[in-house]
Design an enzyme around this catalytic site. Sequence first.
Site, PDB file in Angstrom:
ATOM      1  N   ARG A  76      -7.008 -25.987 -13.335  1.00 53.55           N
ATOM      2  CA  ARG A  76      -8.127 -26.479 -12.847  1.00 53.55           C
ATOM      3  C   ARG A  76      -9.008 -27.193 -14.211  1.00 53.55           C
ATOM      4  O   ARG A  76      -9.233 -26.057 -14.916  1.00 53.55           O
ATOM      5  CB  ARG A  76      -9.026 -25.884 -12.049  1.00 53.55           C
ATOM      6  CG  ARG A  76     -10.339 -26.300 -11.491  1.00 53.55           C
ATOM      7  CD  ARG A  76     -11.321 -25.523 -10.809  1.00 53.55           C
ATOM      8  NE  ARG A  76     -11.933 -24.764 -11.500  1.00 53.55           N
ATOM      9  CZ  ARG A  76     -13.104 -24.577 -11.594  1.00 53.55           C
ATOM     10  NH1 ARG A  76     -14.153 -25.320 -11.030  1.00 53.55           N
ATOM     11  NH2 ARG A  76     -13.947 -23.764 -12.220  1.00 53.55           N
ATOM     12  N   HIS A 120     -18.580 -30.381 -12.851  1.00 52.32           N
ATOM     13  CA  HIS A 120     -18.937 -28.931 -13.456  1.00 52.32           C
ATOM     14  C   HIS A 120     -20.477 -29.204 -14.500  1.00 52.32           C
ATOM     15  O   HIS A 120     -19.922 -28.949 -15.692  1.00 52.32           O
ATOM     16  CB  HIS A 120     -17.840 -28.696 -14.254  1.00 52.32           C
ATOM     17  CG  HIS A 120     -17.587 -27.079 -14.303  1.00 52.32           C
ATOM     18  ND1 HIS A 120     -16.611 -26.374 -13.930  1.00 52.32           N
ATOM     19  CD2 HIS A 120     -18.195 -26.398 -14.989  1.00 52.32           C
ATOM     20  CE1 HIS A 120     -16.811 -25.016 -14.138  1.00 52.32           C
ATOM     21  NE2 HIS A 120     -17.924 -25.093 -14.864  1.00 52.32           N
ATOM     22  N   GLU A 165     -19.955 -24.267  -8.418  1.00 56.16           N
ATOM     23  CA  GLU A 165     -21.016 -23.422  -8.533  1.00 56.16           C
ATOM     24  C   GLU A 165     -22.428 -23.941  -8.355  1.00 56.16           C
ATOM     25  O   GLU A 165     -23.389 -23.920  -9.306  1.00 56.16           O
ATOM     26  CB  GLU A 165     -21.142 -22.331  -9.673  1.00 56.16           C
ATOM     27  CG  GLU A 165     -19.771 -21.431  -9.864  1.00 56.16           C
ATOM     28  CD  GLU A 165     -20.027 -20.693 -11.044  1.00 56.16           C
ATOM     29  OE1 GLU A 165     -20.888 -20.609 -11.799  1.00 56.16           O
ATOM     30  OE2 GLU A 165     -19.072 -20.000 -11.257  1.00 56.16           O
ATOM     31  N   ASN A 289     -15.150 -18.471  -7.260  1.00 52.57           N
ATOM     32  CA  ASN A 289     -15.218 -17.970  -8.754  1.00 52.57           C
ATOM     33  C   ASN A 289     -15.863 -16.417  -8.517  1.00 52.57           C
ATOM     34  O   ASN A 289     -16.872 -16.439  -7.876  1.00 52.57           O
ATOM     35  CB  ASN A 289     -16.228 -18.862  -9.489  1.00 52.57           C
ATOM     36  CG  ASN A 289     -15.793 -20.099  -9.978  1.00 52.57           C
ATOM     37  OD1 ASN A 289     -14.594 -20.589  -9.717  1.00 52.57           O
ATOM     38  ND2 ASN A 289     -16.587 -21.113 -10.616  1.00 52.57           N
ATOM     39  N   TYR A 291     -17.088 -13.091 -10.660  1.00 54.35           N
ATOM     40  CA  TYR A 291     -17.512 -12.291 -11.964  1.00 54.35           C
ATOM     41  C   TYR A 291     -17.994 -10.806 -11.682  1.00 54.35           C
ATOM     42  O   TYR A 291     -17.446  -9.845 -12.286  1.00 54.35           O
ATOM     43  CB  TYR A 291     -18.256 -13.091 -12.834  1.00 54.35           C
ATOM     44  CG  TYR A 291     -17.568 -14.308 -13.554  1.00 54.35           C
ATOM     45  CD1 TYR A 291     -16.907 -14.275 -14.762  1.00 54.35           C
ATOM     46  CD2 TYR A 291     -17.818 -15.665 -12.827  1.00 54.35           C
ATOM     47  CE1 TYR A 291     -15.992 -15.211 -14.971  1.00 54.35           C
ATOM     48  CE2 TYR A 291     -16.999 -16.681 -13.072  1.00 54.35           C
ATOM     49  CZ  TYR A 291     -16.088 -16.495 -14.446  1.00 54.35           C
ATOM     50  OH  TYR A 291     -15.669 -17.789 -14.863  1.00 54.35           O
ATOM     51  N   GLU A 348     -11.933 -19.016 -10.749  1.00 54.95           N
ATOM     52  CA  GLU A 348     -12.287 -18.471 -12.071  1.00 54.95           C
ATOM     53  C   GLU A 348     -12.416 -17.102 -11.891  1.00 54.95           C
ATOM     54  O   GLU A 348     -12.975 -16.523 -10.862  1.00 54.95           O
ATOM     55  CB  GLU A 348     -13.821 -18.993 -12.219  1.00 54.95           C
ATOM     56  CG  GLU A 348     -14.070 -20.377 -12.686  1.00 54.95           C
ATOM     57  CD  GLU A 348     -15.274 -20.925 -13.205  1.00 54.95           C
ATOM     58  OE1 GLU A 348     -15.973 -19.801 -13.733  1.00 54.95           O
ATOM     59  OE2 GLU A 348     -15.675 -21.936 -13.399  1.00 54.95           O
TER      60      GLU A 348
HETATM   61  C1  FCB Z   1     -19.122 -19.935 -14.377  1.00 56.78           C
HETATM   62  C2  FCB Z   1     -19.016 -21.231 -14.985  1.00 56.78           C
HETATM   63  C3  FCB Z   1     -18.012 -21.372 -16.097  1.00 56.78           C
HETATM   64  C4  FCB Z   1     -18.321 -20.509 -17.029  1.00 56.78           C
HETATM   65  C5  FCB Z   1     -17.979 -19.063 -16.498  1.00 56.78           C
HETATM   66  C6  FCB Z   1     -18.198 -17.848 -17.653  1.00 56.78           C
HETATM   67  O1  FCB Z   1     -20.399 -19.455 -13.991  1.00 56.78           O
HETATM   68  O2  FCB Z   1     -18.232 -21.848 -13.882  1.00 56.78           O
HETATM   69  O3  FCB Z   1     -18.283 -22.582 -16.605  1.00 56.78           O
HETATM   70  O4  FCB Z   1     -19.534 -20.530 -17.918  1.00 56.78           O
HETATM   71  O5  FCB Z   1     -19.081 -18.885 -15.584  1.00 56.78           O
END
Ligand code: FCB
Length: 441
Positions: A76, A120, A165, A289, A291, A348
């Site tokens: 991507r 993005h 996002e 995404n 994290y 992500e």
């Molecule tokens: C996400 C973003 C990506 C990168 C990661 C660490 O929020 O989409 O661009 O910065 O975090």
Amino acid sequence: MTSSPFPRSFLWGASSSAYQIEGALDADGRGPCVWDTFAAAGKIQDGTTAAIACDHYHRWPEDIALMKAAGFNAYRFSIAWPRVLPGGSGPVNDKGLDFYDRLVDGLLAAGIQPIACLYHWDLPQPLEDRGGWLGREIVAPFAQYARVAAQRLGDRVRDWMMLNEPSVVAIFGYGFGEHAPGRTLGEDGILRALHHQNLAQGAALRAIQAEHSGLNLGTVLNLQPCRAENDHPEAVAAAARWDAVWNRVPLDGVLRGQIPPLLAEKMKDIVHPGDEAAIRFPIDRLGINYYSRMTMKHEPGRPFDVGWGDPHCEHYTFMGWPVQPDGLRDILNELRRDYGNPPVFIAENGAAYDDQVSADGVVHDAERVSFFKAHLEAVARAIQDGCDVRGYLCWSLLDNFEWAFGLAKRFGIVRVDYDSLERTPKDSYRFLAQVVKGERV
Ligand code: FCB
């Protein structure tokens, strides 16, 4: 070796974004974007810029070779709006599109499926000068951009993502000012920027659908379970408000055409009649995404009276983000349970750590390997739970320009030496290559 929990057709690969890796900000007629302006205003914490970044604009063949050698079958990337329409709308810059033409052909020749993301975060500055995401005037330019990109690449790119996002753009770009364009408008700016991204997305999805049939259309959301810091009713209510802003406006917007009831009153002047139908679209794929989770507390005086709580977590990454892989399984199961189990892929997932180059010249990034392992296990469990997960793309192939943190935070599975621009695979790259081959996890 046990049999892999991941289906044979699973997509494996990496994600990136134009602004974070390409460099070449003045090349071939590109126009300025909000992040250029933000950086020029001295807002990047380590004082770096994305002027060169990974120089991917010139070194993309090497980067494709790295993905191919890892056995990846998907990638991507994002298309830079300011390369395609330097003024944000109006005249098309063919030379900007030529770059993505070459990239897509290179990916296909390497057997890697291109997944293109339209937005993005590199908003053309002329559009920001006219209000950016705060007004609905941005809808038509975004739809034009989507149409132009699909006209040029839709014969080879089958997978199209609209946004990346939107809640980060709205909250940090227009609410708190920590991201470009650096506006500090609080609640109203956040809700306007969210709703107008939803509207622009709806228009872009319809524009591409009218241009080409048979494409997979979708968008990418950063879904993060919101927990209360403790079980005090005020904290619980704060977490619910933050969930509405962060997760539900984008998710319920596209999937249900709904404004979260908790925000209906605050959004009543922003949402016009007919908007709900315009933001809803039967997408083919949802990119997620992930994290970490978010832990919230009641904090009067901040937007939505919500503040960041203490997650009380054992491990944190170099960003200070808690490592909470089970939150990913939770999100996937929630989509299965409450949203009709839509086809999703992890668009992500990854971590920054304080990488050290060892005497052998390599980064032995054991913490990043553990991070991937734990999250892949969470995905495997979600698949066993019945979730319709179609792929896993790590963030990111290369160390890159991490927005307001500059070059200081490294998320790559490949190290980039920012002086020589040399690329050196880390242990995590070898780990993911083994996973793809079915040898690990
Ligand atoms: C996400 C973003 C990506 C990168 C990661 C660490 O929020 O989409 O661009 O910065 O975090």
